[in-house]
Every structure is written in structure tokens, then in C-alpha cells.
Enzyme design. Structure first.
Site, mmCIF file in Angstrom:
data_model
loop_
_atom_site.group_PDB
_atom_site.id
_atom_site.type_symbol
_atom_site.label_atom_id
_atom_site.label_comp_id
_atom_site.label_asym_id
_atom_site.label_seq_id
_atom_site.Cartn_x
_atom_site.Cartn_y
_atom_site.Cartn_z
ATOM 1 N N GLY A 181 0.912 -1.267 -0.074
ATOM 2 C CA GLY A 181 -0.412 -0.104 -0.266
ATOM 3 C C GLY A 181 0.999 1.307 0.009
ATOM 4 O O GLY A 181 2.087 1.645 -0.323
ATOM 5 N N THR A 182 0.167 2.126 -0.191
ATOM 6 C CA THR A 182 1.060 3.334 0.493
ATOM 7 C C THR A 182 2.011 4.111 1.423
ATOM 8 O O THR A 182 3.294 4.277 0.943
ATOM 9 C CB THR A 182 -0.011 5.126 0.558
ATOM 10 O OG1 THR A 182 -1.173 4.849 -0.114
ATOM 11 C CG2 THR A 182 0.338 5.907 0.583
ATOM 12 N N GLU A 218 -6.760 10.516 -0.359
ATOM 13 C CA GLU A 218 -5.576 10.433 -2.182
ATOM 14 C C GLU A 218 -5.649 11.681 -1.906
ATOM 15 O O GLU A 218 -5.159 12.531 -3.148
ATOM 16 C CB GLU A 218 -7.310 10.929 -3.463
ATOM 17 C CG GLU A 218 -7.455 9.115 -3.323
ATOM 18 C CD GLU A 218 -8.874 8.734 -3.929
ATOM 19 O OE1 GLU A 218 -9.416 10.209 -3.908
ATOM 20 O OE2 GLU A 218 -8.833 7.897 -5.467
ATOM 21 N N LYS A 263 -3.681 20.773 -5.824
ATOM 22 C CA LYS A 263 -4.222 20.963 -4.857
ATOM 23 C C LYS A 263 -3.983 22.476 -3.778
ATOM 24 O O LYS A 263 -2.207 22.519 -3.729
ATOM 25 C CB LYS A 263 -4.278 20.446 -3.466
ATOM 26 C CG LYS A 263 -5.755 20.437 -2.511
ATOM 27 C CD LYS A 263 -5.244 19.031 -1.429
ATOM 28 C CE LYS A 263 -5.517 19.865 -0.289
ATOM 29 N NZ LYS A 263 -6.062 18.363 0.467
ATOM 30 N N GLU A 287 -8.370 16.980 7.128
ATOM 31 C CA GLU A 287 -7.008 17.924 6.925
ATOM 32 C C GLU A 287 -6.299 17.157 5.968
ATOM 33 O O GLU A 287 -4.631 17.861 6.004
ATOM 34 C CB GLU A 287 -6.785 18.124 8.192
ATOM 35 C CG GLU A 287 -7.085 19.482 8.742
ATOM 36 C CD GLU A 287 -7.641 21.449 7.773
ATOM 37 O OE1 GLU A 287 -6.411 21.183 6.314
ATOM 38 O OE2 GLU A 287 -8.278 21.647 8.222
#
Length: 511
Positions: free
Chosen positions: A15-16, A52, A81, A346
Site C-alpha cells: 500500500g501507500t 488521495e 491542490k 485535513e
């Protein structure tokens, strides 16, 4: 040296978190003589994979790895972003942006917001968003890289992060990690072996019978916390009292609506909904309190508020806010969900992995596993969680909503000690305090407090050194300069195309 060097590192889980650890450790430590780094994961075990959105610190991590930004954006189907837009948090119909970067410019040696507060008293009611290029560009769908070599431009103070496909990011990092010598081992772990005297983990046994041994183990096994929690028994400290949301349902949808470079958080009756626009799809999720809403109702609310058509079944998640009492115990270090969980309000999940990796590298052990380094790691890790927790609680506490049981509960929460001090200081004098170089800056705390209705009790006396006319003129000039800069910025989609980081339009999910 106090002990022999670590020669064998085993990362449990991909995973990440797992592949971030593998890529970073192999980049920094990979040339140590005789060092072996293995990552054990099973294709049969899924990953959460819904986180994400990031914060600007991700740029430091990617830079450390030598990642080309345009390649990264293209390969992970990322968008830029500039902040997070909060909708309906203070009251239904309210919205503001928590931007990256800064507000206005500091003057007379004090922070800009003191002049903004004085301007409010003089009748200038322009919101804080108007003084942030991140907020204004985000809402306009514009993006351009920061220009630090142009100190007189608002772009000099622009901060940015990314929204990307977490699964693609993990694959992207896996490729780099394997090129740097990391060995991936496929298999489901059926047993964890420990030293009979010390309790140190010595190896993990796979279904195939293979035993993977190591000296340092990194637990990236997600909510299971296979090594730190299940094997070593490190307790979980539950913070549900302050953060009562304990469920989430996630579902991607096709593109529709606006594509601003902003993550959006919309408050719902028993929680909040995230919206993360990527290049190929929109990531969506509904975080909610199971004590105040059923799974079926939460899922339907999410479906009813999608911009496009859903193209995957709902992914239901259960969690508790909090963290392990120790992030490092004996020879096991936990990263990501194995170490704790704070809801992604956040976008801090990936940052906590990143900061954990950086801390481990700074305090990298020998085979003696000195208690002093471990104690410091645990103390700093716990403080990270506390600081983020306090900031998240502020969002729930600072509200006038009384339309549901959850919001009544949150509005009447007794704040944590750290949050209480910050609120008292702002309500007393308009001052925003930041402790021990904590993650969230004065800009962040100001954004949520001021935009969610916390009234400043005053402003810095130095703001009175400027005449009324001069102050109002400067405030107007700052707004105009920002508006002009935003008007000259390209749209995010034009920016992506011009830099070769846009994906092929055929890769966008359309049905």
C-alpha cells in the site's frame, strides 16, 4: 559504534505506507554495505487506498526521492491542490477555503491578520479568502507554480500539494523501490516469530512455509497492526470522545461539475463528505458517526450528492480515532494505519507516514536498539497525533449548527488542553499561537477559527499605527493584486497540458 549495523529490514504490508517506506529507506540507506530490504505483501489482502489528498510537505518527500513532478502527476493521474474548501461547517450555507500559503502580507513587523481584524472594525467586511491567492485561484480553477524569485508577487507565497490515485502512487513508488534494490515477497503471513527472552520479532512465516527473517521490522499492515498491536500488544489510545466519527463509505464517480484544484469537505448531519477531483475521476467519501446514522442512510446520502455516475460498489470502512501508545516497540516501528488513525478532514494521513519515515531515518538504530532513540521517536510521534487531533477537533467545536444530535454534541465538546489555550488566546487578543513547530501553521489556525465564527477579542496594538485611510487602501490594494494575479494564471487543465503532465483523455472514466 554502539552495536552492529542493521543488515536486514523487513516491511510488512504494501500500500501507500509500505511502498513510501521502501522507496525512502532504500534511497537513503540503500548503499550501506550488506543491507537487505524486503517488503512482504499479499495480493489477496486489499489496502484501504482511499486517501488521495495531501498537504504541501509531500513535495519534500518527492524531492528527496528525486521524482520528476510532471512524471509523478501524469503517472498517478494527479491534480494540484491549493487548499481545502469547507462547506456548511459553521452553519448551512457557509463556505470558506483553508488555503496553503499565507494571507496578505505582514506589515509593521506584525502578522497581516491583525490589520484585517482592524479593517473589520472599520467596516471592511471582505472575507479572509480574498487575501489568499491559494483560495482565490483554487475557486477560479487556476494554477501556476510558486514564483519565489518574484518576492513582490502573490505567487511568491503560494503553497500547493496534490490529489492523486493512492493505488497508482503505491505502484509508482514500488517501481522506484525495486530499482533501488528492494525485494518484494508475495505471501500471506500466518505466524509471527519472536525471541523467547526479549520478545523481539525475529521473522514472519508465510502460507507457503517460507520464513522471512529480519532485525528491524516496519509494520505497515494497516488497521490490523499485525506486529505492533496483535503481536507485541501495544495498546490503542482511543480519542472517540473528541472525534466521534467512526465509519466511512467511499465511492468513486465519473467527472462532473467543477474541477477546481481544491479538496472539498461538506458537513452532513452526522459527519462530512469529501470530494477529491483527480484527472480521471472524482474520489468521494462520507465520514460519519455510527451512533448517529445507519450505514444505509450514510451510503444513500453519499450517492445522492455525487457529481457524476458511481462506477464501483461502496467501500465501507470502520475505524476509531486515536493512536498506538508507542509507535516503536522493541524492533518494530509502525507507519500509517498500523500506528494510528485520524479522519482525513485535513488530508494528514500520508503526511504522518512521511514524518514517521523521516523520524526513523533521523533516529535509525543499530542492533542494540537504544532506548533513548526509541523514547524520542515515540514522544515526537505522539505529539504529531496530538497536534493534528486538536486541529481537527476545532472544526467540530467551532460551529453554530444545532440541526442534529452530532452537531449538538460537537458544539458542546470540552476542548482538549492545547485547543483550549489557542481558543482563549484568539478570543482574548486576536493572537494565533503555534507551539513547537507543529504541523499546522498560524495561517491554518487562523483560517478555521476566523472563518468558523470564533470572534477575536482584539488585535495587535501596532495595527493602530497605520491611519484608517492607509489601512483600508492597503487592504484594497492586496485584494486587487491577488485578483489580477489570478486572472493571469492558466486554468489547471491548461497548466497540466502545457507541462506534459495531463493524462490521455481516453483514460478518463466516463461511465
Amino acid at each position: 559504534m554502539n552495536g552492529a549495523p542493521i543488515r536486514n529490514i523487513v516491511i510488512v504490508g504494501g500500500g501507500t505506507a509500505g511502498w513510501m517506506a521502501a522507496a525512502a529507506i532504500s534511497k537513503i540507506m540503500g548503499k550501506m554495505p550488506g543491507l537487505s530490504i524486503s517488503l512482504v505483501e499479499s495480493e489477496a489482502i486489499g489496502t484501504v487506498g482511499v486517501g488521495e489528498a495531501t498537504i504541501p510537505q509531500i513535495n519534500q518527500f518527492n524531492s528527496l526521492l528525486g521524482i520528476d513532478e510532471n512524471e509523478f502527476v501524469r503517472e498517478t493521474h494527479a491534480t494540484y491542490k491549493l487548499g481545502i474548501e469547507f462547506v456548511d461547517w459553521t452553519h448551512i450555507g457557509d463556505r470558506y477555503v483553508h488555503p496553503f500559503g499565507h494571507y496578505g502580507i505582514d506589515m509593521l513587523g506584525i502578522e497581516f491578520h491583525h490589520f484585517w481584524l482592524r479593517g473589520l472594525e472599520l467596516g471592511d467586511s471582505h472575507p479572509l479568502d480574498d487575501y489568499s491567492i491559494g483560495a482565490m485561484a483554487g475557486k477560479a480553477g487556476k494554477f501556476f507554480w510558486p514564483q519565489p524569485d518574484q518576492p513582490n508577487s502573490p505567487l511568491a507565497r503560494l503553497g500547493y500539494a496534490f490529489q492523486f490515485d493512492a493505488s497508482r502512487y503505491a505502484r509508482f513508488l514500488r517501481t522506484r523501490a525495486e530499482m533501488q534494490g528492494v525485494t518484494r515477497i508475495e505471501g500471506r503471513i500466518t505466524e509471527v516469530e519472536q525471541d523467547g527472552e526479549s520478545g523481539f520479532v525475529t521473522g514472519v512465516k508465510l502460507e507457503s512455509g517460507e520464513l522471512v527473517t529480519g532485525e528491524l521490522f516496519i509494520d505497515c499492515s494497516g488497521f490490523r497492526a499485525l506486529l505492533l498491536g496483535q503481536t507485541l500488544g501495544v495498546e490503542f489510545r482511543d480519542w472517540s470522545k473528541w472525534l466521534p466519527c467512526d465509519r466511512a463509505v467511499a465511492m468513486p464517480c465519473t467527472h462532473g461539475g467543477s474541477r477546481e484544484p481544491l479538496t472539498r469537505s461538506t458537513a452532513r448531519a452526522a459527519g462530512w463528505q469529501w470530494r477529491i477531483p483527480l484527472q480521471h475521476r472524482i474520489g468521494n467519501g462520507h465520514v460519519y458517526s455510527s451512533a448517529h446514522m445507519s450505514e444505509d442512510e450514510a451510503t444513500q446520502i453519499l450517492i445522492d450528492n455525487l457529481d457524476g455516475e458511481p462506477f464501483a460498489a461502496p467501500n465501507h470502512l470502520r475505524f476509531a480515532a486515536g493512536h498506538r501508545a508507542k509507535g516503536w516497540d522493541r524492533n518494530v516501528v509502525a507507519l500509517g494505519l498500523a500506528g494510528g488513525f485520524l479522519e482525513p478532514l485535513e488530508s494528514t494521513a500520508i503526511h504522518l507516514v512521511q514524518s514517521g519515515i523521516a523520524r526513523l531515518m533521523a533516529l535509525f538504530p543499530t542492533t542494540t536498539f537504544s532506548a533513548k532513540e526509541i523514547e524520542r521517536f515515540n514522544r515526537e510521534t505522539e505529539q504529531d497525533y496530538i497536534d493534528i487531533r486538536d486541529f481537527l477537533v476545532l472544526h467540530y467545536k467551532a460551529t453554530t449548527r444545532d440541526d442534529s444530535e452530532l452537531w449538538n454534541y460537537c458544539r458542546n465538546l470540552e476542548p482538549t488542553d492545547g485547543l483550549k489555550e489557542k481558543l482563549e488566546m484568539f478570543r482574548s487578543s486576536g493572537r494565533v499561537i503555534r507551539d513547537h513547530n507543529e504541523l499546522f501553521t498560524e495561517t491554518s489556525w487562523l483560517s478555521v477559527m476566523a472563518c468558523q465564527g470564533i470572534t477575536a477579542g482584539g488585535y495587535h496594538p501596532a495595527a493602530d499605527l497605520m491611519s484608517d485611510e492607509e489601512l483600508l487602501h492597503r487592504l484594497g490594494h492586496i485584494r486587487q493584486v491577488i485578483a489580477t494575479a489570478v486572472s493571469q494564471m492558466p486554468t489547471q487543465e491548461d497548466f497540466l497540458r502545457s507541462n506534459g503532465s495531463a493524462i490521455d483523455p481516453a483514460l478518463r472514466v466516463t461511465s
